[in-house]
Design a protein around this motif. Sequence first.
Motif, PDB file in Angstrom:
ATOM      1  N   LEU A   1      12.894  12.077   9.671  1.00  0.00           N
ATOM      2  CA  LEU A   1      14.165  12.777   9.547  1.00  0.00           C
ATOM      3  C   LEU A   1      13.919  14.276   9.402  1.00  0.00           C
ATOM      4  CD1 LEU A   1      16.224  10.553   7.057  1.00  0.00           C
ATOM      5  CD2 LEU A   1      16.374  10.621   9.542  1.00  0.00           C
ATOM      6  N   THR A   2      14.835  15.059   9.920  1.00  0.00           N
ATOM      7  CA  THR A   2      14.690  16.507   9.866  1.00  0.00           C
ATOM      8  C   THR A   2      15.851  17.131   9.099  1.00  0.00           C
ATOM      9  OG1 THR A   2      15.786  16.640  12.027  1.00  0.00           O
ATOM     10  CG2 THR A   2      13.379  16.682  11.999  1.00  0.00           C
ATOM     11  N   TYR A   3      15.560  18.279   8.498  1.00  0.00           N
ATOM     12  CA  TYR A   3      16.609  19.023   7.795  1.00  0.00           C
ATOM     13  C   TYR A   3      17.131  20.104   8.743  1.00  0.00           C
ATOM     14  CZ  TYR A   3      19.010  21.989   4.433  1.00  0.00           C
ATOM     15  OH  TYR A   3      19.960  22.724   3.771  1.00  0.00           O
ATOM     16  N   CYS A   4      17.984  19.684   9.663  1.00  0.00           N
ATOM     17  CA  CYS A   4      18.584  20.627  10.593  1.00  0.00           C
ATOM     18  C   CYS A   4      19.770  19.953  11.278  1.00  0.00           C
ATOM     19  CB  CYS A   4      17.575  21.130  11.636  1.00  0.00           C
ATOM     20  SG  CYS A   4      16.858  19.847  12.692  1.00  0.00           S
ATOM     21  N   ILE A   5      20.639  20.766  11.830  1.00  0.00           N
ATOM     22  CA  ILE A   5      21.799  20.271  12.564  1.00  0.00           C
ATOM     23  C   ILE A   5      21.420  20.115  14.025  1.00  0.00           C
ATOM     24  CG2 ILE A   5      24.174  20.781  13.272  1.00  0.00           C
ATOM     25  CD1 ILE A   5      24.471  22.408  10.699  1.00  0.00           C
ATOM     26  N   SER A   6      21.551  18.902  14.539  1.00  0.00           N
ATOM     27  CA  SER A   6      21.145  18.648  15.922  1.00  0.00           C
ATOM     28  C   SER A   6      22.005  19.449  16.892  1.00  0.00           C
ATOM     29  CB  SER A   6      21.254  17.158  16.250  1.00  0.00           C
ATOM     30  OG  SER A   6      22.585  16.720  16.112  1.00  0.00           O
ATOM     31  N   ARG A   7      21.391  19.883  17.959  1.00  0.00           N
ATOM     32  CA  ARG A   7      22.119  20.637  18.975  1.00  0.00           C
ATOM     33  C   ARG A   7      23.023  19.700  19.770  1.00  0.00           C
ATOM     34  NH1 ARG A   7      20.509  25.831  19.807  1.00  0.00           N
ATOM     35  NH2 ARG A   7      18.741  26.487  18.517  1.00  0.00           N
TER      36      ARG A   7
ATOM     37  N   ILE B   1      18.417   3.847   6.968  1.00  0.00           N
ATOM     38  CA  ILE B   1      18.275   5.303   6.987  1.00  0.00           C
ATOM     39  C   ILE B   1      17.388   5.666   5.809  1.00  0.00           C
ATOM     40  CG2 ILE B   1      19.460   7.522   6.998  1.00  0.00           C
ATOM     41  CD1 ILE B   1      21.946   6.133   8.008  1.00  0.00           C
ATOM     42  N   GLY B   2      16.093   5.761   6.077  1.00  0.00           N
ATOM     43  CA  GLY B   2      15.124   6.033   5.029  1.00  0.00           C
ATOM     44  C   GLY B   2      14.446   7.364   5.249  1.00  0.00           C
ATOM     45  N   THR B   3      13.247   7.317   5.853  1.00  0.00           N
ATOM     46  CA  THR B   3      12.513   8.558   6.119  1.00  0.00           C
ATOM     47  C   THR B   3      12.419   8.859   7.617  1.00  0.00           C
ATOM     48  OG1 THR B   3      10.335   7.477   6.304  1.00  0.00           O
ATOM     49  CG2 THR B   3      11.092   8.099   4.089  1.00  0.00           C
ATOM     50  N   ARG B   4      12.863   7.917   8.455  1.00  0.00           N
ATOM     51  CA  ARG B   4      12.693   8.076   9.895  1.00  0.00           C
ATOM     52  C   ARG B   4      14.031   7.983  10.621  1.00  0.00           C
ATOM     53  NH1 ARG B   4       7.480   8.485  10.605  1.00  0.00           N
ATOM     54  NH2 ARG B   4       6.118   7.583   9.015  1.00  0.00           N
ATOM     55  N   LYS B   5      14.057   8.590  11.800  1.00  0.00           N
ATOM     56  CA  LYS B   5      15.287   8.642  12.571  1.00  0.00           C
ATOM     57  C   LYS B   5      15.686   7.259  13.070  1.00  0.00           C
ATOM     58  CE  LYS B   5      14.765  13.398  14.289  1.00  0.00           C
ATOM     59  NZ  LYS B   5      14.686  14.265  15.494  1.00  0.00           N
ATOM     60  N   LEU B   6      16.987   7.078  13.224  1.00  0.00           N
ATOM     61  CA  LEU B   6      17.497   5.878  13.862  1.00  0.00           C
ATOM     62  C   LEU B   6      17.085   5.880  15.335  1.00  0.00           C
ATOM     63  CD1 LEU B   6      21.097   5.950  12.346  1.00  0.00           C
ATOM     64  CD2 LEU B   6      19.234   4.434  11.660  1.00  0.00           C
TER      65      LEU B   6
ATOM     66  N   TRP C   1      24.317   9.857   0.847  1.00  0.00           N
ATOM     67  CA  TRP C   1      24.347  10.805   1.956  1.00  0.00           C
ATOM     68  C   TRP C   1      23.840  12.186   1.571  1.00  0.00           C
ATOM     69  CZ3 TRP C   1      24.527   8.134   6.039  1.00  0.00           C
ATOM     70  CH2 TRP C   1      25.332   6.996   6.150  1.00  0.00           C
ATOM     71  N   GLU C   2      24.046  12.550   0.332  1.00  0.00           N
ATOM     72  CA  GLU C   2      23.672  13.899  -0.087  1.00  0.00           C
ATOM     73  C   GLU C   2      22.214  13.990  -0.529  1.00  0.00           C
ATOM     74  OE1 GLU C   2      24.620  11.639  -3.793  1.00  0.00           O
ATOM     75  OE2 GLU C   2      25.357  11.713  -1.728  1.00  0.00           O
ATOM     76  N   ALA C   3      21.505  12.877  -0.534  1.00  0.00           N
ATOM     77  CA  ALA C   3      20.123  12.856  -1.022  1.00  0.00           C
ATOM     78  C   ALA C   3      19.187  13.613  -0.085  1.00  0.00           C
ATOM     79  CB  ALA C   3      19.656  11.406  -1.173  1.00  0.00           C
ATOM     80  N   ASP C   4      18.088  14.086  -0.649  1.00  0.00           N
ATOM     81  CA  ASP C   4      17.023  14.723   0.132  1.00  0.00           C
ATOM     82  C   ASP C   4      17.563  15.863   0.997  1.00  0.00           C
ATOM     83  OD1 ASP C   4      14.398  15.079   0.892  1.00  0.00           O
ATOM     84  OD2 ASP C   4      14.446  13.557   2.470  1.00  0.00           O
ATOM     85  N   GLY C   5      18.416  16.685   0.376  1.00  0.00           N
ATOM     86  CA  GLY C   5      18.993  17.818   1.094  1.00  0.00           C
ATOM     87  C   GLY C   5      20.064  17.437   2.100  1.00  0.00           C
ATOM     88  N   GLY C   6      20.519  16.167   2.047  1.00  0.00           N
ATOM     89  CA  GLY C   6      21.536  15.722   2.997  1.00  0.00           C
ATOM     90  C   GLY C   6      20.972  15.166   4.289  1.00  0.00           C
TER      91      GLY C   6
ATOM     92  N   ARG D   1       0.803  -1.221   0.000  1.00  0.00           N
ATOM     93  CA  ARG D   1       0.000   0.000   0.000  1.00  0.00           C
ATOM     94  C   ARG D   1       0.840   1.278   0.000  1.00  0.00           C
ATOM     95  NH1 ARG D   1      -3.115  -3.099   3.835  1.00  0.00           N
ATOM     96  NH2 ARG D   1      -2.113  -1.950   5.545  1.00  0.00           N
ATOM     97  N   LEU D   2       2.142   1.167   0.103  1.00  0.00           N
ATOM     98  CA  LEU D   2       2.987   2.356   0.146  1.00  0.00           C
ATOM     99  C   LEU D   2       2.891   3.135  -1.160  1.00  0.00           C
ATOM    100  CD1 LEU D   2       6.218   0.910   1.829  1.00  0.00           C
ATOM    101  CD2 LEU D   2       4.543   2.435   2.868  1.00  0.00           C
ATOM    102  N   LYS D   3       2.833   4.441  -1.036  1.00  0.00           N
ATOM    103  CA  LYS D   3       2.756   5.287  -2.223  1.00  0.00           C
ATOM    104  C   LYS D   3       4.120   5.495  -2.859  1.00  0.00           C
ATOM    105  CE  LYS D   3      -1.309   7.796  -0.542  1.00  0.00           C
ATOM    106  NZ  LYS D   3      -1.862   9.133  -0.152  1.00  0.00           N
ATOM    107  N   SER D   4       5.179   5.321  -2.085  1.00  0.00           N
ATOM    108  CA  SER D   4       6.525   5.544  -2.606  1.00  0.00           C
ATOM    109  C   SER D   4       7.504   4.603  -1.928  1.00  0.00           C
ATOM    110  CB  SER D   4       6.955   6.996  -2.358  1.00  0.00           C
ATOM    111  OG  SER D   4       8.324   7.183  -2.680  1.00  0.00           O
ATOM    112  N   LYS D   5       8.526   4.202  -2.681  1.00  0.00           N
ATOM    113  CA  LYS D   5       9.649   3.433  -2.142  1.00  0.00           C
ATOM    114  C   LYS D   5      10.970   4.147  -2.426  1.00  0.00           C
ATOM    115  CE  LYS D   5       7.173  -0.933  -2.848  1.00  0.00           C
ATOM    116  NZ  LYS D   5       7.177  -2.258  -3.537  1.00  0.00           N
ATOM    117  N   LYS D   6      10.849   5.412  -2.793  1.00  0.00           N
ATOM    118  CA  LYS D   6      12.012   6.192  -3.211  1.00  0.00           C
ATOM    119  C   LYS D   6      13.046   6.303  -2.098  1.00  0.00           C
ATOM    120  CE  LYS D   6      13.228  10.798  -4.958  1.00  0.00           C
ATOM    121  NZ  LYS D   6      12.685  12.142  -5.335  1.00  0.00           N
ATOM    122  N   HIS D   7      12.580   6.436  -0.855  1.00  0.00           N
ATOM    123  CA  HIS D   7      13.484   6.610   0.279  1.00  0.00           C
ATOM    124  C   HIS D   7      13.527   5.355   1.149  1.00  0.00           C
ATOM    125  CE1 HIS D   7      13.955  10.806  -0.724  1.00  0.00           C
ATOM    126  NE2 HIS D   7      12.639  10.974  -0.712  1.00  0.00           N
TER     127      HIS D   7
END
Length: 602
Positions: free
Chosen positions: A394-400, A264-269, A288-293, A110-116
């Motif tokens: 996953l988030t597009y930011c540098i963790s504190r 390492i797909g769409t969710r955090k480890l 590593w550089e995919a999806d904005g890194g 049922r998944l709409k995408s398997k890209k990530h």
Amino acid sequence: MGDRNYPFLFLLSVTLLALAFLSLTFFSSSYPFLFAFTALPFSSDFHVSASPPTPTPTLHSPPISDFQNQEAPDNLDLNVSLNIRWKNCRLGSVTVDYIPCLDNFQAIKRLKSKKHMENRERHCPRRPPSCLVPLPLDYKVPVQWPKSRDMIWYSNVPHPKLVEYKKDQNWVRKSGDYFVFPGGGTQFKDGVNHYINFIQKAFPAIKWGEHIRVVLDVGCGVASFGGYLLDKDVIAMSFAPKDEHEAQIQFALERGIPATLSVIGTRKLTFPDGAYDLIHCARCRVHWEADGGRPLLELNRVLRPGGFFVWSATPVYRRDDRDRKVWKSMEALTESMCWKIVALEKRVGSTQVGLVIYQKPSSYSCYDPNPRKEKRPPLCDQKNKEKIPWNERLTYCISRLPVDSKGNLISWPAPWPQRLTSKPQSLPSEPDAENKFKEDTKHWALLVSDVYFDALAIRWASIRNVMDMNAGYGGFAAALNEFPLWVMNVVPIDGQDTLSIIFERGLIGIYHDWCESFNTYPRTYDLLHSSFLFKNRILRCEIIDIAVEMDRILRPGGYLLLQDTMETIKKLNPVLRSLHWSTSLYEGQFLIGKKGSWRPSE
């Protein structure tokens, strides 16, 4: 005369109904499954000893009053099995290797995408399965450690695809009834020991087993890198997805090497911020550089400040257009994250491969305000740091950077092995937190030596892969440190978050929800340890579901060592007996279960 008997008969009826109600209430609370299944006596080796000692309170012990108020065990009938009509799982080719949350094929369709790589992530069924995973044909008692690092039974993991797929890279070979592991890999065809020593020479500050203790090996193959690092007193969490590299994590665990299934797909480890001293990737096939890194930003999150990323891949040493493009992208991404290159080698031995070693900053001096030309990626919001990374995107930011209870940046832990018993900087801010930590460490050291090793009928020489299902500060694992085994410390997501402390001590662990299945193959652990796990869990899920999961991941001949209240033991023991486990009770609070090879006859 007959009329005078009516009040008496009425009173007698009310009394009998009240007694029946009280009996029903007692048995339904003590044995809830007795009303769903028929309870039968079971010829048991279940022994009961009286007078339970008052336990020392630890991080996950219940109040002492819970023990003082419970029934004396010699008044309890524990020789009971539930007459459950167990069935074997029927899932076609994956049946003997069934992992419920990774083999949910209906949800994957049922998944709409398997890209990530969404299809490699967790998709748990609404209800945990109640079927039992059958054994492979001709399953044998696993080869014992340390021999198992280099050879395992073919019949226990009968997957020959990797032998052919990686035949030129010395990952694994078939030799008679065994798989053998020559210690090769895609990037270390000259042998893994040569490769490990080369990393040390490329950057001597690595100091395996002293400065570097806890390693994450991404896309680990059959985990030979982690297996040979054990000789250096380094423990590596090896991980890879369940993918076309058939059963690579199953190979690792059968060998007795720490490993888990993840991607390492769409969710955090499912690890805390700043956990690992070093992260390693040898041709791990992650873009590593995919999806904005975002994948590399996730590595940055779980890497300790001042920690290292060792990347061994073709863009480091090849000059074709594709590799040059990837290298340029990595240059821009790592610079934006303030990573610096501390070593760059273009060749490793005769095979002409190479690696680069990056180091993460240990302060904010690069992050703000001026050194970064653009503030992208941005620093993460503080609220992101407060969430346990379970099912989080996953988030597009540098963790504190992690801080202690006073807000000071956490520095590098003491050298190994001092860090095992040193005061963790990530302890909570309570005034007696350090004393609690010391008492917890002392408690587990005494319990393991005086009870677990001396008093319980467990054959510790056969134990290699251990899981602590409710790890607390990791005191149980710390007490076992000198023995030839390793412990996966599991911190439940609905309990106190202590996983950062566990990593700071130089141990490994993972977050998990015990109302779902664990990301491991069947038959991968020799001993499951549970200290007061069940009380909170069974408010959300059934004890029988957790028992089925324990049966799935435990090897035949493996043990459950459970410390809990008598209420929990009364509920769990009949379920284990229905699975044909042998069980015994020590001092009214330690349940020891041993799994056999029984499976339902179809």
